[in-house]
Motif scaffolding. Structure first.
Motif, short mmCIF file in Angstrom:
data_model
loop_
_atom_site.label_atom_id
_atom_site.label_comp_id
_atom_site.label_asym_id
_atom_site.label_seq_id
_atom_site.Cartn_x
_atom_site.Cartn_y
_atom_site.Cartn_z
N MET A 99 2.66 116.12 -1.55
CA MET A 99 3.09 116.89 -2.72
C MET A 99 3.96 118.05 -2.25
SD MET A 99 0.70 118.65 -5.70
CE MET A 99 0.24 117.06 -6.43
N PHE A 100 5.19 118.12 -2.79
CA PHE A 100 6.12 119.22 -2.48
C PHE A 100 6.43 119.92 -3.79
CE2 PHE A 100 10.07 121.38 -1.73
CZ PHE A 100 10.09 121.70 -0.38
N LEU A 101 6.12 121.23 -3.85
CA LEU A 101 6.27 122.01 -5.08
C LEU A 101 7.26 123.13 -4.83
CD1 LEU A 101 2.49 122.21 -6.09
CD2 LEU A 101 4.19 120.46 -6.70
N ASP A 102 8.36 123.13 -5.56
CA ASP A 102 9.46 124.08 -5.32
C ASP A 102 9.59 125.09 -6.45
OD1 ASP A 102 11.66 125.14 -3.93
OD2 ASP A 102 13.06 123.96 -5.11
N SER A 103 9.72 126.38 -6.08
CA SER A 103 9.75 127.49 -7.03
C SER A 103 8.41 127.53 -7.78
CB SER A 103 10.93 127.39 -8.00
OG SER A 103 12.14 127.71 -7.34
N GLU B 79 -1.31 102.23 -7.90
CA GLU B 79 -1.23 103.03 -6.68
C GLU B 79 -2.57 103.73 -6.41
OE1 GLU B 79 1.12 102.89 -4.69
OE2 GLU B 79 3.05 102.71 -5.70
N PRO B 80 -3.10 103.64 -5.19
CA PRO B 80 -4.34 104.37 -4.89
C PRO B 80 -4.12 105.87 -4.83
CG PRO B 80 -3.48 103.31 -2.92
CD PRO B 80 -2.65 102.80 -4.06
N ARG B 81 -2.90 106.28 -4.45
CA ARG B 81 -2.56 107.71 -4.39
C ARG B 81 -1.15 107.89 -4.94
NH1 ARG B 81 -5.70 106.95 0.07
NH2 ARG B 81 -7.42 108.43 0.36
N LEU B 82 -0.90 109.09 -5.44
CA LEU B 82 0.40 109.41 -6.01
C LEU B 82 1.02 110.55 -5.22
CD1 LEU B 82 2.25 108.63 -8.44
CD2 LEU B 82 1.27 110.60 -9.64
N ASN B 83 2.27 110.39 -4.85
CA ASN B 83 3.04 111.47 -4.24
C ASN B 83 3.82 112.17 -5.36
OD1 ASN B 83 2.58 110.62 -1.26
ND2 ASN B 83 3.29 108.75 -2.29
N PHE B 84 4.16 113.44 -5.14
CA PHE B 84 4.68 114.22 -6.27
C PHE B 84 5.67 115.26 -5.80
CE2 PHE B 84 4.38 117.73 -9.37
CZ PHE B 84 4.61 117.05 -10.56
N LEU B 85 6.79 115.37 -6.52
CA LEU B 85 7.78 116.42 -6.33
C LEU B 85 7.95 117.14 -7.66
CD1 LEU B 85 10.10 117.96 -4.93
CD2 LEU B 85 11.60 116.02 -5.47
N GLY C 58 6.79 122.26 -13.12
CA GLY C 58 6.29 121.07 -12.44
C GLY C 58 5.39 121.39 -11.26
N THR C 59 5.52 122.60 -10.70
CA THR C 59 4.61 123.00 -9.63
C THR C 59 3.22 123.29 -10.18
OG1 THR C 59 5.07 125.40 -9.72
CG2 THR C 59 6.57 124.03 -8.42
N TRP C 60 3.18 123.86 -11.37
CA TRP C 60 1.88 124.09 -12.01
C TRP C 60 1.22 122.76 -12.35
CZ3 TRP C 60 -1.98 127.09 -12.29
CH2 TRP C 60 -2.90 127.04 -13.35
N LEU C 61 2.01 121.84 -12.86
CA LEU C 61 1.49 120.50 -13.12
C LEU C 61 0.93 119.90 -11.83
CD1 LEU C 61 1.09 117.93 -14.81
CD2 LEU C 61 3.50 117.37 -14.37
N GLY C 62 1.64 120.11 -10.72
CA GLY C 62 1.18 119.55 -9.45
C GLY C 62 -0.16 120.09 -9.01
N VAL C 63 -0.34 121.42 -9.05
CA VAL C 63 -1.62 121.97 -8.58
C VAL C 63 -2.75 121.67 -9.56
CG1 VAL C 63 -0.64 123.73 -7.07
CG2 VAL C 63 -1.02 124.27 -9.48
N VAL C 64 -2.42 121.53 -10.85
CA VAL C 64 -3.45 121.12 -11.81
C VAL C 64 -3.87 119.68 -11.53
CG1 VAL C 64 -3.90 120.62 -14.25
CG2 VAL C 64 -2.81 122.78 -13.59
N TYR C 65 -2.89 118.79 -11.30
CA TYR C 65 -3.22 117.40 -10.97
C TYR C 65 -4.08 117.34 -9.71
CZ TYR C 65 -2.70 112.47 -9.85
OH TYR C 65 -2.96 111.14 -9.55
#
Length: 533
Positions: A255-259, A226-232, A237-244
């Protein structure tokens, strides 16, 4: 390990009051350069685990069993090989386990959507299946996206280690307020346990960081082609998202990060933020209870109910109650636990507070007895083939590798006492703890920054595990759009705001928020709340 370790109304009540997912969050760190450009081996696909009937029964209720079996039949499973230490890419390799549910509409496929439930230490391996089992609306995520689950390093089917059990821990404190002497014994025992855990396998445990999980996630992206990754992501998992997103800004899709997690992490700030949020939420509950004074008799205004709860908590601390049909005495900690519960169980909380206020013994009031239960057989051990839901060693290592505080006893005790003073209704629900004191491995701090892709930060206005202000703080640092859920239930957006969430991943557009979990309409909801426990 959970730095916000709090008491609950009781183990049987946990099912009633639990919010979605594990409550985890993390911090901030500067790491080696991202490695998006380097070659990554493809995914090694293999047979998925075969589960016994006993395990399948744990994974879904009877009415969902046919759908569960169909989804497991569609599930693809594999591993990627990653460096244990990204600073030594040619050194020791470990494996990260992943799963995939291919999009049902392959003709209009939009890409891969990786899922993480929180933690740190939560397993996401079966999350694609679990998301669809929640209902027809959540199944919409799988129409145009391949859903990707994975176990972070240190968890489940990925390479992991488990710290040895502590040699010994102090006896539980006696009922009533915690004394400084007993707190010191708790602190010393936890410091020794942290030190023993960290020394058990330093080369591995030192590499359990959010940044390394993000690097592993990018290896998954590359392995999938995949050239790009989408993320929930939810909670940690939100911290993981912003670090990624910080490490790989060009590889982020939607990217959708909840709580949303705390963006500048230390355990004292983490615990205090949650403690203050619990008191604010309790203030919302007192207003609700005051509307039903004819049922609960706790006060006709929010201020009166607040004073009633504070007085009841103080009374139970000064005079713990011993009921002949309960295994342990009840003190003010129970009152504080009750005051901090989520809105779906406020009718149950009101009834419990009413009964505790009027209790004369010798047996426990009926609702209190039902919730707290009595002595009985312990729950059966999970089947041998049951997947690991969370890993305590990963939880401890990920927190402690990134916690810069490492508080001494005086600081930890002062913070505990300050919480009791500032939060008279709910402060007793937060247990005294040493945090990461004694952890022998070096601090690895990470600093997030703006990245690429389309970012939505979903904050719940009244929740405790991820206070709303953390969402705004993260937005100010990393950018993105704030999406406000007007409830107090951790991680509820996937169920309560599903149309908006699915619409965002399909179109890239989303409005400003949703109502979330509704507040109960009256005391009659108590029976329904208890029946779900």
């Amino acid at each position: 390990m959970n730095p916000s370790d709090t008491r609950t109304i009781g183990r049987r009540a946990a099912a009633v009051v639990a919010a979605a997912g594990l409550a985890g969050t993390l911090l901030a760190v500067v790491a080696p350069p991202a490695s998006a450009g380097q070659h990554a081996p493809p995914v090694t696909w293999q047979s998925c685990p075969a589960y016994s009937d006993q395990t399948l029964a744990l994974l879904a209720p009877p009415d969902k069993q046919p759908q569960l079996r169909e989804l497991l039949g569609r599930l693809e499973c594999g591993t990627v090989s990653v460096p244990l230490d990204y600073g030594r890419p040619n050194g020791r390799k470990i494996t990260v386990a992943l799963s995939r549910l291919k999009a049902r509409d392959q003709a209009h496929r939009l890409g891969s959507l990786a899922l993480n439930p929180g933690g740190p230490g939560g397993s996401g391996y079966l999350m694609p299946v679990e998301v669809i089992l929640r209902g027809e609306s959540t199944a919409g995520l799988n129409e145009r996206y391949d859903l990707i689950g994975f176990d972070p390093r240190g968890v489940g089917y990925s390479t992991k280690v488990d710290c040895p059990a502590p040699d010994e821990m102090p006896d539980p404190p006696p009922p009533g307020p915690l004394t400084e002497d007993h707190a010191r014994r708790i602190y010393d025992a936890q410091v020794a346990a942290n030190a023993a855990c960290g020394r058990s396998d330093p080369p591995f445990l030192g590499q359990l960081t959010t940044a390394n999980v993000a690097r592993d996630l990018d290896r998954i992206r590359a392995g999938l082609g995949e050239p790009r990754l989408n993320f929930l992501g939810i909670s940690w998992g939100t911290w993981l998202g912003v670090v990624y997103r910080t490490l790989y800004p060009q590889q982020v899709g939607r990217m959708f990060l909840d709580s949303v997690a705390i963006p500048r992490f230390s355990i004292p700030a983490f615990v205090q933020g949650r403690a203050d949020a619990a008191e604010r939420k309790a203030g919302r509950m007192t207003a609700w209870l005051s509307e039903y004074d004819d049922t609960y008799g706790l006060g006709t205004t929010a201020a009166e109910v607040r004073e009633t709860i504070i007085a009841l908590r103080a009374d139970y601390d000064a005079n713990p109650r011993r009921f002949t049909d309960l295994p342990e005495p009840l003190d003010g900690g129970l009152i504080a636990d009750a005051a901090g519960q989520d809105s779906p169980v406020w009718p149950l909380v009101g009834q419990i507070l009413k009964e505790l206020r009027e209790a004369t013994g010798p047996t426990a009031p009926p609702t209190v007895k039902q919730v707290l239960g009595g002595s009985g057989p312990p729950p059966p051990a999970p089947p041998a083939d049951a997947p690991e839901r969370s890993n305590r060693t990963m939880n401890k290592a990920a927190f402690c590798n990134e916690d810069p505080s490492r508080s001494d006893f005086a600081s930890a005790w002062a913070a505990y006492r300050r919480n009791l003073t500032h939060n008279p209704m709910t402060g007793r629900s937060v247990n005294f703890a040493a945090g990461c004191a004694g952890w022998p491995l070096p601090v690895q701090a990470f600093r997030i920054k703006p990245g690429g892709g389309s970012l939505v930060l979903s904050g719940h206005r009244w929740e405790v595990p991820s206070p709303y202000e953390w969402t705004l703080q993260t937005r100010d640092i990393a950018g993105g759009k704030v999406y406000t859920v007007d409830d107090d239930v951790h991680g509820s957006a996937l169920m309560e705001c599903t149309a908006d969430l699915v619409g965002f991943f399909n179109t890239g557009r989303i409005d400003g928020g949703c109502d979330g979990v509704p507040v109960p309409t009256g005391p009659a909801a108590a029976a329904a709340a208890f029946s779900s426990s």
